[in-house]
Each structure stands twice: as C-alpha cells, then as structure tokens.
Design a protein around this motif. Structure first.
Motif, PDB file in Angstrom:
ATOM      1  N   MET A   1      -6.225  -9.718   0.365  1.00 16.14           N
ATOM      2  CA  MET A   1      -6.282  -8.552  -0.812  1.00 16.14           C
ATOM      3  C   MET A   1      -7.614  -8.908  -1.464  1.00 16.14           C
ATOM      4  O   MET A   1      -8.145 -10.049  -1.879  1.00 16.14           O
ATOM      5  N   GLU A   2      -8.546  -7.973  -1.410  1.00 16.58           N
ATOM      6  CA  GLU A   2      -9.956  -8.153  -2.119  1.00 16.58           C
ATOM      7  C   GLU A   2     -10.105  -7.048  -2.931  1.00 16.58           C
ATOM      8  O   GLU A   2     -10.110  -5.831  -2.469  1.00 16.58           O
ATOM      9  N   ASN A   3     -10.491  -6.910  -4.235  1.00 15.87           N
ATOM     10  CA  ASN A   3     -11.105  -5.956  -5.076  1.00 15.87           C
ATOM     11  C   ASN A   3     -10.135  -4.552  -4.802  1.00 15.87           C
ATOM     12  O   ASN A   3     -10.457  -3.590  -4.450  1.00 15.87           O
ATOM     13  N   ALA A   4      -8.744  -5.056  -5.158  1.00 15.02           N
ATOM     14  CA  ALA A   4      -7.785  -3.646  -5.186  1.00 15.02           C
ATOM     15  C   ALA A   4      -7.616  -3.276  -3.890  1.00 15.02           C
ATOM     16  O   ALA A   4      -7.100  -2.033  -3.914  1.00 15.02           O
ATOM     17  N   GLN A   5      -7.978  -3.696  -2.838  1.00 13.16           N
ATOM     18  CA  GLN A   5      -7.760  -3.336  -1.285  1.00 13.16           C
ATOM     19  C   GLN A   5      -7.071  -4.255  -0.528  1.00 13.16           C
ATOM     20  O   GLN A   5      -7.227  -5.719  -0.868  1.00 13.16           O
TER      21      GLN A   5
ATOM     22  N   VAL B   1       0.876  -1.335   0.108  1.00  7.89           N
ATOM     23  CA  VAL B   1       0.049  -0.079   0.010  1.00  7.89           C
ATOM     24  C   VAL B   1       0.806   1.161  -0.174  1.00  7.89           C
ATOM     25  O   VAL B   1       1.943   1.320   0.280  1.00  7.89           O
TER      26      VAL B   1
ATOM     27  N   PRO C   1      -6.432   1.066   0.054  1.00  9.40           N
ATOM     28  CA  PRO C   1      -6.252   0.913  -1.350  1.00  9.40           C
ATOM     29  C   PRO C   1      -4.877   0.158  -1.698  1.00  9.40           C
ATOM     30  O   PRO C   1      -3.789   0.702  -1.101  1.00  9.40           O
ATOM     31  N   LEU C   2      -4.730  -0.655  -2.551  1.00  8.46           N
ATOM     32  CA  LEU C   2      -3.245  -1.339  -2.952  1.00  8.46           C
ATOM     33  C   LEU C   2      -2.620  -0.277  -3.438  1.00  8.46           C
ATOM     34  O   LEU C   2      -3.336   0.644  -4.385  1.00  8.46           O
ATOM     35  N   TRP C   3      -1.423  -0.308  -3.630  1.00  6.41           N
ATOM     36  CA  TRP C   3      -0.592   0.747  -4.180  1.00  6.41           C
ATOM     37  C   TRP C   3      -0.391   0.384  -5.511  1.00  6.41           C
ATOM     38  O   TRP C   3      -0.335  -0.864  -6.221  1.00  6.41           O
ATOM     39  N   ALA C   4      -0.682   1.568  -6.355  1.00  7.35           N
ATOM     40  CA  ALA C   4      -0.346   1.274  -7.783  1.00  7.35           C
ATOM     41  C   ALA C   4       0.785   2.235  -8.284  1.00  7.35           C
ATOM     42  O   ALA C   4       0.724   3.290  -7.905  1.00  7.35           O
TER      43      ALA C   4
ATOM     44  N   GLU D   1      -9.792  -1.473   5.643  1.00  8.77           N
ATOM     45  CA  GLU D   1      -9.281  -1.642   4.145  1.00  8.77           C
ATOM     46  C   GLU D   1      -8.676  -0.497   3.670  1.00  8.77           C
ATOM     47  O   GLU D   1      -8.973   0.820   3.891  1.00  8.77           O
TER      48      GLU D   1
END
Length: 576
Positions: free
Chosen positions: A498-502, A462, A571-574, A569
C-alpha cells in the motif's frame, strides 16, 4: 461551362462571406473588448487609489502613538483612565473604529471604546498575527472579523518600547471599511478585494463577501480557524470560471476581468466589467458593414442584370443551347440523387461491418478468457491420470470451482453489452492473489517455478469486482510463466503493498523481458511477443481495460537484472 461554374462560385461566395463575417466579428470584438478593458483598468486604478489613501492615512498612526508617554506609562499601571479618554478622543477625531493597548501577554489594558458594551479592555488578542508581529518588534497588519465586536476591519499594530528599547507592549488600531464598501455598492459596478488566500474581504456585491476565489487547502483553513480571522464563515468558493486571460463567467454571467495587485499587502483587486457593451458595439459594426455590403452587392447585381437583359435580347438564337443546358442540369440532378442513394447504402454496409467486427472481437475475447481455466483444468486432469491413486475429494472441488469460474466468465458478456453492470464490493487483494495462485498451482509444479509472494499482514481492501481482478493477476502471472519457459532461472515474485492511498501489485519474472516493445504496444489487441499459434495477444489488452474500469493504472518495464516487471495501482477502498 459558365453555368456549371455558377454553383461553385455561389458556394465560394457563401464560404467567403462566412469567413469575412467571422473575421469582422473577431476584429470588432477584440477592438471593443480592449477598449472596455482599458476603461475598466482606469476604473480599477481609481478604486485602488481610494483604498490605499484610506489605509495610508493611518498606517503610521500606531507608530506615533507607541512613542506617547501616556501609552508607555499605562503599561506600568499608571494613568490608565487618562489614556482611555485620550485614545477615545483620538479615535473620534481620526475616524478609526478603535485604538487599544495590550501588554506582552496580549491582554488589553486600555482602549478607546472603554465605555462601550463591546469594550476591548480585559480581552486577550495574543492569538492574532498582528499582535505576534508587533511583539517581535515589527510592524503588523491583519484583516479579519473582530473577535469582540464581530465587525470586519484592518488591524494595524506597532511595538511599544521602554527607554532601553525592550518591547513592553503593543499598540493597535482598527480601520472599518464599511463606508468605502458602501460607495462600491452604490457605484453599480462589480469590484472586490481578495487577500493572499483568495478570500474576498470587500465587495460591491455583499453576497460575495467571505467567499474564496480559489480552493483553500485544509491546512490553511485550520490556520485561519486558529487565528479566528473570519469567525465562523464557511469560506465557500465563488461560482466563477475563467474562459481566457480577460473573460470570465461569474454565477452564469459573462464579464471582462481586470486585476490589480497590491503587493505590499498581498491583496488583489478584481474588477468585473460587463461584456454587453462589447457585444452591442460588435453587432452594430457587423450590421452596418452588412448593410453597406448589401447595397454594394445590389448595385452590382442591378448592373449585371441590365447587361444580362441586353445580352438575352441580342442572342435569342441561343435558346436551344439553354434548353440543352437545362436538360443536362436535370440529368446531373438525377445522377446526384443516385449517388446519394449509393452513399447511404455504403454507409449502412460499413456500420453493419463495424458491428460484425466488434462481435468477432468479443467472441475472441471470451475464447481467450476461457482458455486459462480450461488449461488449469487440463493440468489437474493430467496430474490425476498420472497419479496411482484415485482423485481425492479436494480434486473434485477444484474441478467444480474451475467450472463455476468458466460459467462466471461467460456471464461477463453482459459487461460488453452494458459496461459497468458488474457488482463492485470491498475486496481484499490478498484473497484475489490467492485465487490466482490456486488457478496456476499446477503450472508452478509442471514448469518447476520458484514462486515467492510478499504480502502485508493487514488487509489491502479495494472497491472492485473480485473475479475481474483475478483475471488480471492470472493473465500477468501466466505471461510471466510463459516468458520463463526457455530460461534456466525460473523465479516468479508477486509483491502486494500500500502506497499513497493506492493498492500496488507488482509481478517480477526472470524471463527475456519486454525487449523494445512498450506497454502501449503490448496492450493493443492481437499483439503478442509469443510465437504464432501460442497466443492471441488479448491478455494485456483485456487486463488493461479491467484495471481502467477500477480507476487504476498499469505500468511495465524491463528489470535491470533480468526479466520484466508489471505494476498495477488501484485506489484503496474508502467507506465514504
């Protein structure tokens, strides 16, 4: 007494005049707007009728051609040249752009523009939806940019059948609405036609053509690209915003919006009428009303002045009373000045008290946050004292780490002075959990906690401040330990997934649960379910704010079996 009532009467008069003015403006604007919308609806109906008549003239033409023996023969290879000339004559007489015949593979075998450099003969249009519909035995219609001529138009198709009724080909024609669109441009009105994907097909403003009225999904854009409906047009969104049901702003200009659905083709006609005439008529009505009211008010004031003059001439003896009234007015003015000064002083004192309260809460927050590493250090020291052997080098390293952690926490005072000043970076949540576990390791042992961790084998990254997230996990896990102090079953479970980009972190305990309290109540500062003196009730409040700073959310619930469950929850790091 009467003179004391005059300021109130004047204030009421001004307020009443403002309310009356707004009411008159609203009523006038609504009336003239409805008139303009009615006119715009009539104009839009004319545009719709002209468009439908242009299409209906030719909608059955392909069906008639599909019965032509010359068309059927050409599909078997006989009389193709004769059919080319026949189709060219039909196209010239009817005014359509092109008429062409395709076999069941989509290959064009005959066309009215056979002699043109952009002839359709030899071109394959099996990818077009109108060909697929006709090949399936149905009537087909499709608006798009020509794959060969690069010119837009409406394609209408019908299946060609043999004597047994089997589909052996497809006959299609293309209508060009260029002349109709030029009439729209010359009309100096804002009208446009959108399809089911909200893409503008025709417009009186050429700059709006092939713009999207609303967002188009990525999947639908891929389908449009495969159908080559709009060639390489980017289909950018039109810069417009809907204010209410009938008012919009398009590229900075206000318009009245009227729409007309063309259900048979899933098209929508949009008509943007200028709002300037409505404003002009509204202001003219308002100004006229004010002129009339001013004249009436002037007449009333003149008559009132005459009566006052007569009364003054008849009551010279009341001059002393008038002087007294002036004196009282002066005293009242002075009293109001004193009151205004007192009000300003009170406001300054309230602002100062508010700042002091914020400073006090900040000090309590820092004390609370330092309590966790201090408690861990105390546990380590107690364990070291009870040990018969001197502390190992690892023990001293843990003490140094805890001291550094307390130093970092005090540095975070800058966060309260300048929110958002911390450094955010890519952080693996597994490392965050590991840091929280190290802080609480002594608590696990001293409280006989059965600890279970469930983490994935891959990194859960994240964009965050690692220390702040460690504070959150430490708070939640310590709360769980406190909740299980009086229980026999002491199982603490932390699950990372990890679920739904979270990135999801869940903390389960077997304590007494939340009871009737909600997460919103527990997040309030100084609210705690623990006994007095055992906690300040700031942990969840601080944790909730930290999660919000990272763009995440926190939830809590009572478990069905026993205890409470907290979920975070993030947000995953992009990288982009």
């Amino acid at each position: 007494m009467e003179k004391e009532m005059r300021p109130r009467f004047l204030l009421l008069f001004i307020v009443g005049l403002a309310v009356l003015s707004y009411g008159m403006y609203y009523v006038s604007f609504s009336y003239f707007k409805s008139e303009e919308i009615r006119k715009a609806s009539g104009r839009l109906s004319l545009y719709k009728s002209s468009l439908l008549s242009e299409i209906e003239r030719f909608v059955y033409f392909p069906f008639v051609l599909s019965q032509d023996p010359y068309v059927i023969s050409a599909l078997s290879g006989e009389g193709v040249d004769r059919l080319n000339e026949r189709l060219a004559k039909f196209a010239d007489q009817s005014g359509v752009e092109a008429i062409y015949l395709m076999d069941t593979t989509g290959l064009t075998v005959s066309s009215s523009n056979y002699a043109s450099k952009t002839s359709y003969i030899g071109q394959n249009y099996a990818f077009r939806p109108y060909f697929k519909d006709a090949l399936a035995g149905n009537h087909g219609e499709f608006y798009g940019i020509g794959a060969t001529t690069k010119l837009p138009g409406l394609f209408i198709s019908e299946p060609v059948r043999d004597v047994q009724g089997q589909v052996i080909g497809v006959i299609a024609l293309k209508l060009n609405f260029g002349q109709l669109e030029n009439l729209w441009i010359d009309s100096d009105e804002q009208v446009l036609l959108g399809n089911k994907d909200s893409v503008i097909l025709l417009s009186s403003n050429p700059n709006w053509r092939y713009r999207a009225m609303f967002a188009i999904s990525k999947e639908r854009r891929q389908e449009i690209q495969e159908e080559r409906q709009f060639a390489n047009e980017p289909l950018n969104e039109l810069n417009w915003r809907i204010w209410n049901e009938n008012q919009v702003m398009v590229e900075g200009n206000h318009f009245l919006l009227v729409t007309e659905e063309m259900d048979s083709r899933n098209w929508t006609l949009y008509f943007f009428a200028s709002q300037d005439p409505v404003q002009e008529k509204t202001w003219m009505t308002l100004i006229s009303a004010f002129v009339i009211l001013t004249i009436v008010f002037a007449v009333i004031q003149f008559r009132r002045t005459v009566r006052i003059g007569e009364a003054l001439r008849e009551s010279q003896a009341d001059s002393a009373a008038m002087r007294e009234a002036n004196r009282r007015l002066a005293v009242e003015i002075e009293e109001r000045k004193v009151a205004e000064k007192r009000l300003k002083t009170t406001q300054n004192e309230l602002a100062r008290a508010s700042r002091l309260a914020a400073l006090g809460q900040l000090a309590v927050s820092v004390t609370h946050e330092l309590g966790q590493p201090l408690a861990a250090m105390r546990n380590y020291l107690t364990a070291a004292e009870m040990s018969p052997n001197p502390p190992a080098m690892g023990f001293m390293q843990k003490m140094t780490g805890l001291a550094l952690r307390m130093e970092n926490i005090t540095k975070q005072l800058k966060f309260f002075a300048k929110p958002g000043s911390e450094t955010f970076e890519a952080v693996d949540m597994r490392d965050v959990l590991k840091g929280a576990e190290e802080l609480l390791q002594a608590d696990f042992v001293s409280n006989a906690i059965n600890y279970k961790r469930i983490v994935p084998n891959t990194a859960v990254v994240v964009h965050a401040n690692r220390l702040r997230l460690e504070q959150v996990l430490t708070n939640l896990m310590r709360n769980a330990l406190n909740a299980m102090e009086a229980g026999e079953e002491r199982l603490l479970t932390v699950q990372l997934s990890m679920e739904n980009a979270q990135a999801c972190v869940e903390v389960f305990d077997t304590g007494a649960g939340l009871g009737k309290a909600t997460l919103e109540e527990l997040q309030e500062p100084f609210v705690s379910t623990r006994a007095s003196g055992e906690g300040l009730g700031l942990g969840l409040a601080i944790s909730s704010e930290i999660v919000k700073e990272h763009g995440g959310r926190m939830a809590a619930r009572n478990r069905q079996i026993k205890g409470a469950a907290f979920r975070i929850e993030l947000p995953l790091w992009a990288e982009d």
